[in-house]
Design an enzyme around this catalytic site. Sequence first.
Site, PDB file in Angstrom:
ATOM      1  N   HIS B 121       0.824  -1.229   0.000  1.00 45.53           N
ATOM      2  CA  HIS B 121       0.000   0.000   0.000  1.00 45.53           C
ATOM      3  C   HIS B 121       0.852   1.271   0.000  1.00 45.53           C
ATOM      4  O   HIS B 121       0.333   2.357  -0.244  1.00 45.53           O
ATOM      5  CB  HIS B 121      -0.905   0.055   1.238  1.00 45.53           C
ATOM      6  N   ASP B 158      -2.894 -10.682  -2.104  1.00 47.41           N
ATOM      7  CA  ASP B 158      -3.434 -10.159  -0.856  1.00 47.41           C
ATOM      8  C   ASP B 158      -4.896  -9.762  -1.114  1.00 47.41           C
ATOM      9  O   ASP B 158      -5.251  -9.411  -2.230  1.00 47.41           O
ATOM     10  CB  ASP B 158      -2.613  -8.928  -0.440  1.00 47.41           C
ATOM     11  N   HIS B 160      -6.367  -7.194  -0.351  1.00 46.37           N
ATOM     12  CA  HIS B 160      -6.496  -5.767  -0.643  1.00 46.37           C
ATOM     13  C   HIS B 160      -5.631  -5.398  -1.849  1.00 46.37           C
ATOM     14  O   HIS B 160      -4.552  -5.959  -2.032  1.00 46.37           O
ATOM     15  CB  HIS B 160      -6.058  -4.944   0.572  1.00 46.37           C
ATOM     16  N   ASP B 247      -4.850 -12.823   3.742  1.00 47.99           N
ATOM     17  CA  ASP B 247      -6.028 -12.259   4.411  1.00 47.99           C
ATOM     18  C   ASP B 247      -7.337 -12.406   3.650  1.00 47.99           C
ATOM     19  O   ASP B 247      -8.364 -11.913   4.087  1.00 47.99           O
ATOM     20  CB  ASP B 247      -5.787 -10.780   4.768  1.00 47.99           C
TER      21      ASP B 247
END
Lengths: 225, 323
Positions: B121, B158, B160, B247
């Site tokens: 990120h 991931d 996200h 996740d």
Amino acid sequence: MFVTKAMTRDVITINKNTNILQAKEIMAENTIRHLPVVDSENRIVGILTDRDIRSAMPSILLDDYEYKKAGEKLTELLAKDIMSTSPITVSPACTIQDAILLYQKTRHGAFPVVEADGKLIGIVSVQDMLDETTKVMGIGEPGTLLCIIVKERVGELKKIVDIITEENMSIGSVLVSQCWAEGKRAVFPYLFSKNVVPVKRKLKEAGFTLIEPSQWYLDNPLEHG
Amino acid sequence: MYDERFLLHDTGPYHPEHPERLKAILKGIQDAGLLSDLTVFPAVSPEMKWIEAVHTKEYIQRFKEKCLAGEPILDDPDNKMCKDTYNTALLAVGGVIDAVRRVMENELDNAFCAVRPPGHHAEADKAMGFCYFGNVAIAAKYLLQKWHLSQILIIDFDAHHGNGTQHIFESDPSVIYYSIHQHPSFAYPGTGREFEVGTGKGTGSVKNSTSLPGNSDDDWKHLVERDLLPIFDKFNPEFILVSTGFDAHIDDQMSNVKISTEWYTWMIKLIMELASKHTDGKLVSVLEGGYVLKRLPELAKNHVEVLLNHSCHRRKKCLSQKQ
């Protein structure tokens, strides 16, 4: 919020004697579709849209001779010949909400913003309205959307906001859906955080029902009622 | 690659990205008896020029100063800091670069980097979503500039979207970024929509697969087959970097997709098969998210086991060629 905040201030305008081929070029160069037509005092006298120009173009169904003749005519065609002389304008006191509703009603893609004396001070387009709405919803910023089902009674939203505040989280926006199962509403806080697990837990502990926003979009409320 | 100093980055209580994650991962690998087959090596400090290849000097300075001054957060309350955060973030970068170097020098066949803090990120000038330095993005820059590679593939699974990695390379046709994640309207950070395909010269170098909450293994297999496999028709990577996030797992509350432990094995097997075909197995996998302590040991063990099996295949292949 007033349209003056979202509008374009440096409006590209033409006068009523501008040739329409020239107007077409101005639109293409600036990637715009609406040209307010003003007089020497910058008062609005009409609006020319890309649709007006397209309608004035010769049809491809014409034969070569007719097409050429029609094309020649175009070089003489002026803004005043094809513009709308009574454009729908808005005042600087018009809100973005007004402009959106006006768009829904008229389907006009842009509204000149005009002072009481008729002077043009800006233009607000559907794009500008969308940009503002995006900002208000906070969707341009990184965050996570929650969906909380609440009973329709006073004070529920306050409880939610209090819990979010206790968790020291920043709220991008809160939307409340008016259409939900009887006696219930869906509240959508958009939180500027990746870590929403603790706040979700606290909301559940406080007795709120949380569902996936996507489930709400799929319009399946009764399962969770 | 693992280093006990990664545990020093203390995010405080109630933060999902905490040191126990790495302990769980190490324990899973250890308990399965894999350590004796692995080369385990610690992190080293990176040369700052590699970090500066991705992040602005102003940001690096700001991070360092705020951290050493004892400020509790960087840029956003998501990014908790302690006094060791900056140095830990440096080590994570250094460790990943070192793993890449070892693979490039044929000292290792492939590598898994169990690092904290994660990186995908992190933007060029901003910390975001528990990430400070873009570990994988920096490794890609290192491969481009130090090893003069020109075709690198980053695969990010991931839950996200790796906004940082995408933004750093979206105009660069030499790095393809593929990500599968929960749909941005329902998950942090709100980017990674399917119409984001890269910009300018890099148009076509970004591919995002978005998945609705509630989706499970079959959906994720379908998306990967639909969107990742065709990338290899046009692009022949020389190196694969993997942003490994666990996740999306059904038990992980940080997302709302329902991916099983088996999917993760399926995914890394598929990636390794592609790596064998295209990069001679050259691959480095780097930890991003994944927060369920009771699931991480098995997920990490399975992941490393697949890397190890492929490593054995490669060695056998080399041996038979020599004979």
